[in-house]
Design an enzyme around this catalytic site. Sequence first.
Site, mmCIF file in Angstrom:
data_model
loop_
_atom_site.group_PDB
_atom_site.id
_atom_site.type_symbol
_atom_site.label_atom_id
_atom_site.label_comp_id
_atom_site.label_asym_id
_atom_site.label_seq_id
_atom_site.Cartn_x
_atom_site.Cartn_y
_atom_site.Cartn_z
ATOM 1 N N LYS A 275 0.831 -1.203 0.000
ATOM 2 C CA LYS A 275 0.000 0.000 0.000
ATOM 3 C C LYS A 275 0.865 1.252 0.000
ATOM 4 O O LYS A 275 1.939 1.285 0.622
ATOM 5 C CB LYS A 275 -0.899 -0.037 1.245
ATOM 6 C CG LYS A 275 -1.993 1.008 1.310
ATOM 7 C CD LYS A 275 -2.849 0.749 2.545
ATOM 8 C CE LYS A 275 -4.057 1.655 2.629
ATOM 9 N NZ LYS A 275 -4.920 1.315 3.793
ATOM 10 N N SER B 279 -9.661 1.208 3.112
ATOM 11 C CA SER B 279 -8.911 2.061 2.220
ATOM 12 C C SER B 279 -7.875 1.314 1.374
ATOM 13 O O SER B 279 -7.295 1.876 0.451
ATOM 14 C CB SER B 279 -8.196 3.151 3.027
ATOM 15 O OG SER B 279 -7.266 2.564 3.948
ATOM 16 N N SER C 134 -9.884 -1.333 6.992
ATOM 17 C CA SER C 134 -9.308 -1.048 5.675
ATOM 18 C C SER C 134 -8.687 -2.230 4.956
ATOM 19 O O SER C 134 -8.431 -2.172 3.759
ATOM 20 C CB SER C 134 -8.273 0.071 5.789
ATOM 21 O OG SER C 134 -8.910 1.296 6.060
#
Length: 452
Positions: free
Chosen positions: A78, A156, A180
Amino acid sequence: MGHISMTEMSRRLAAGTLSSRQLVEEALAAISDPNGEGSRAFMTVYAEQARAVASEIDAQRRRGLIVSPIAGIPISIKDLLDEAGQTTLGGSTVLVGQPPALVDSTVVARLRKAGAVIIGRTNTVEFAYTGLGINPHYGTPKNVYDRAAGRIPGGSTSGGGISVADGMAAGAIGTDTGGSLRIPAALNGLVGFKPTQARVPRDGVMPLSTTLDSVGPIAWNVADCALLDAVLTAETVRAPQAPALRGLRFAVPKTYFQNDLSEPVARAFALALSRLSTAGATIVELPMNEFAQAPNINPRGMITASEAYAWHRKYIKDGADKYDPRVLARIKTGETISAPDYVELLALRREFIRSINRAAAGYDAMLMPTTPDIAPLIADVIKDDESYYRINGRMLRNPSVVNLFDGCALSIPCHQAGDAPVGLMIAGIQNTDHHILSVGRSVEALVSPSRS
């Protein structure tokens, strides 16, 4: 790479019937597919670097020098994790032009040491601040289900989830502050694991909430998540044993988590519980009224907002116009939270942790739907602010509670093959991570749809 698990990849690599270079080329082909989601799932792709690392690992393997089970396997990370020489943007334009990181985050360093091939940096909600996966700056990757209609990927860790679902990486490393990792896993038919916070170092990881942030994996199955978890925690890599379901005791809280479930989620959750009961597991539905306090521990996300604002205020001062307005609005709520209110919320959280630890004693895990809805259409989410914030609140509602009691939790698929993906959350209290992973393997074998 298709739906081949990391465990199977590792076996084939060791047997010499598969090479790391093959895996990397397949991943890069999936990323560059003009009809795919690669351009929206990834912020940066390390094509030549990944090829070079893969070739070197293949050469070392031929010389008998490879022992790590993830060596040579493509992994995405990420865009919150520092890499030496790269500027961590957090899915935003705010930090474009800032100096690059000087060193790798501990998580990235451990992946490299284990021989993982980092295929690229994945897209995220700006600064990881919603559970939807929408990013107006770099695009929103579409959910693997009903792709033509265009559903949210969940966030996310949006790009991470899609990178695994579309065969662009075998596993993804992301963060989880309120779901997330688990939300994109649930909405895309994958497995996501949120560990107890302290088990995975967060140095070199861009923070959202220092109180609630965790770092963990998304993968095809529980065994793969356990494999990555062992690397991230620097523990001995061993596959968790799957205990017999007969004799396991599961608490199913009726308070909070089952309120106003959509029909597909309610149906899949009920079927999963029925299957577990038929297999001999003890399913105990009980009030667990302690969870009624959850909305009072982090009201309107006050803990998250205050900690986020403390980090962002220097950037907001001169660059507020560069933020996604919906993310900025959430961060700026932290500006008005007083220090005494913040301290009081942290004290309430400590008592909440103690109360959940007591309530969960005597059970192997707690079971609840990961999200109350299947993935909604992107168009429905972004049509106005009311829809955006309302749907975001629903996506975060269930998984965020685990962060509040600093537990650990898996989301595993529990829908019927062909239906919209639905996640079953298997949650445990602090530091029961290994047990939850073991139990998760048994539950997964019974309730998850078979993959073609």
